[in-house]
Design an enzyme around this catalytic site. Structure first.
Site, PDB file in Angstrom:
ATOM      1  N   GLU A  43     -21.584  70.623  71.411  1.00  0.00           N
ATOM      2  CA  GLU A  43     -21.680  69.177  71.576  1.00  0.00           C
ATOM      3  C   GLU A  43     -22.817  68.851  72.523  1.00  0.00           C
ATOM      4  O   GLU A  43     -22.630  68.850  73.754  1.00  0.00           O
ATOM      5  CB  GLU A  43     -20.372  68.625  72.150  1.00  0.00           C
ATOM      6  CG  GLU A  43     -19.166  68.883  71.270  1.00  0.00           C
ATOM      7  CD  GLU A  43     -18.060  67.858  71.537  1.00  0.00           C
ATOM      8  OE1 GLU A  43     -17.701  67.150  70.604  1.00  0.00           O
ATOM      9  OE2 GLU A  43     -17.598  67.761  72.681  1.00  0.00           O
TER      10      GLU A  43
ATOM     11  N   GLU B 257     -17.304  66.088  79.300  1.00  0.00           N
ATOM     12  CA  GLU B 257     -16.774  65.077  80.231  1.00  0.00           C
ATOM     13  C   GLU B 257     -15.958  65.733  81.342  1.00  0.00           C
ATOM     14  O   GLU B 257     -15.946  65.256  82.479  1.00  0.00           O
ATOM     15  CB  GLU B 257     -15.953  64.035  79.448  1.00  0.00           C
ATOM     16  CG  GLU B 257     -16.872  63.135  78.629  1.00  0.00           C
ATOM     17  CD  GLU B 257     -16.273  62.596  77.346  1.00  0.00           C
ATOM     18  OE1 GLU B 257     -15.048  62.635  77.171  1.00  0.00           O
ATOM     19  OE2 GLU B 257     -17.068  62.138  76.496  1.00  0.00           O
TER      20      GLU B 257
HETATM   21  P1  PGA Z   1     -18.412  61.156  69.837  1.00  0.00           P
HETATM   22  O1  PGA Z   1     -17.653  62.202  70.790  1.00  0.00           O
HETATM   23  O2  PGA Z   1     -18.103  61.548  68.415  1.00  0.00           O
HETATM   24  O3  PGA Z   1     -17.828  59.802  70.205  1.00  0.00           O
HETATM   25  O4  PGA Z   1     -19.867  61.257  70.129  1.00  0.00           O
HETATM   26  C1  PGA Z   1     -17.565  63.561  70.464  1.00  0.00           C
HETATM   27  C2  PGA Z   1     -16.813  64.314  71.541  1.00  0.00           C
HETATM   28  O5  PGA Z   1     -17.025  64.023  72.732  1.00  0.00           O
HETATM   29  O6  PGA Z   1     -15.988  65.211  71.257  1.00  0.00           O
END
Ligand code: PGA
Length: 244
Positions: free
Chosen positions: A163, A94
């Site tokens: 991720e 993000e």
């Molecule tokens: P999520 O997020 O478990 O809601 O998919 C994981 C993260 O962004 O660290």
């Protein structure tokens, strides 16, 4: 020992987060696992006081890689260390996507966090398109090499979170087999650039109580970085309690 980390993202007023912290403290039972929460900045001091007599550690979701100075609106690694953070996320997708954080900037952050005596949790991951067109290996290798090449890192000094962007907040989890295989590849990439290949690797992306044990039982998965499910004390506690 597994690492169970909760990334709360930009959620909760200070009052709501105090209740969440109390709920987590109550629900998480003593365990061999290492448990870490990453609340929003404004809730970090509350986390330090609510969790003071627990084994739950505290991390920050972001930092600015200078000790102090004219950087209006930023929070320094020195401040985070001073308030009681032991960990800091670096390079969450993000931040890469919405705040255009470059590999060079992330490298500065990894160095600053480590030099401040905290553990950077460095996040990498490919997009859905990159997974589908097969370029994910090259993408992950680039993310890791550009940030970690040439740094002197010991096993206890940095964690890596894999991720996949397509699995974050979507409910679509990588299968344990796929996550394990990709994370095995990350170990090869680390080896290629002369870093220890036994660094702690966390999986993140729609991890939840229903899939935690299957993910954590894979050889290359040393822990979980949990977003949505970490906001619910009972779900987080259930994941913290997985014993392997
Ligand atoms: P999520 O997020 O478990 O809601 O998919 C994981 C993260 O962004 O660290």
């Amino acid at each position: 020992m597994k690492i169970i980390a909760g990334n709360w993202k930009m959620n909760g007023t200070p009052e709501e987060n105090i209740a969440r912290l109390r709920g987590i403290k109550e629900a998480v039972k003593p365990t061999q696992n290492k448990i870490i929460v990453f609340p929003p900045f404004l809730s970090v001091p509350d986390a330090v006081s609510v969790l003071a007599d627990s084994d739950i550690a505290i991390g920050a979701q972001n930092c600015y890689p200078r000790p102090d100075g004219a950087f209006t609106g930023e929070v320094s690694v020195t401040m985070l260390k001073g308030v009681g953070c032991a960990y800091c996320l670096v390079g969450h997708s993000e931040r890469r996507q919405y705040f255009a954080e470059s590999d060079d900037f992330l490298r500065e952050k990894v160095i600053a966090v480590a030099e401040a005596g905290m553990i950077p949790v460095f996040c990498v991951g490919e997009s859905e398109e990159q997974r589908e067109n097969g370029s994910y290996r090259r993408v992950l290798a680039g993310q890791i090499k550009n940030v970690l090449s040439g740094l002197k890192l010991e096993k206890e000094e940095i964690y890596i979170a894999y991720e996949p962007v397509w699995a974050i907040g979507t409910g679509k989890t990588a299968t344990p087999e796929d996550a394990d295989e990709t994370m095995g590849m990350i170990r090869e990439i680390l080896r290629d650039i002369g870093q220890p290949d036994d660094l702690y690797l966390l999986y993140g992306g729609s991890a939840k109580p229903a899939n935690a044990e299957a993910l954590l039982s894979r050889k290359n998965i040393d822990g979980l970085l949990i977003g949505g499910a970490s906001l619910k004390p009972d779900d987080f506690a259930a994941m913290a309690a997985v014993q392997l």
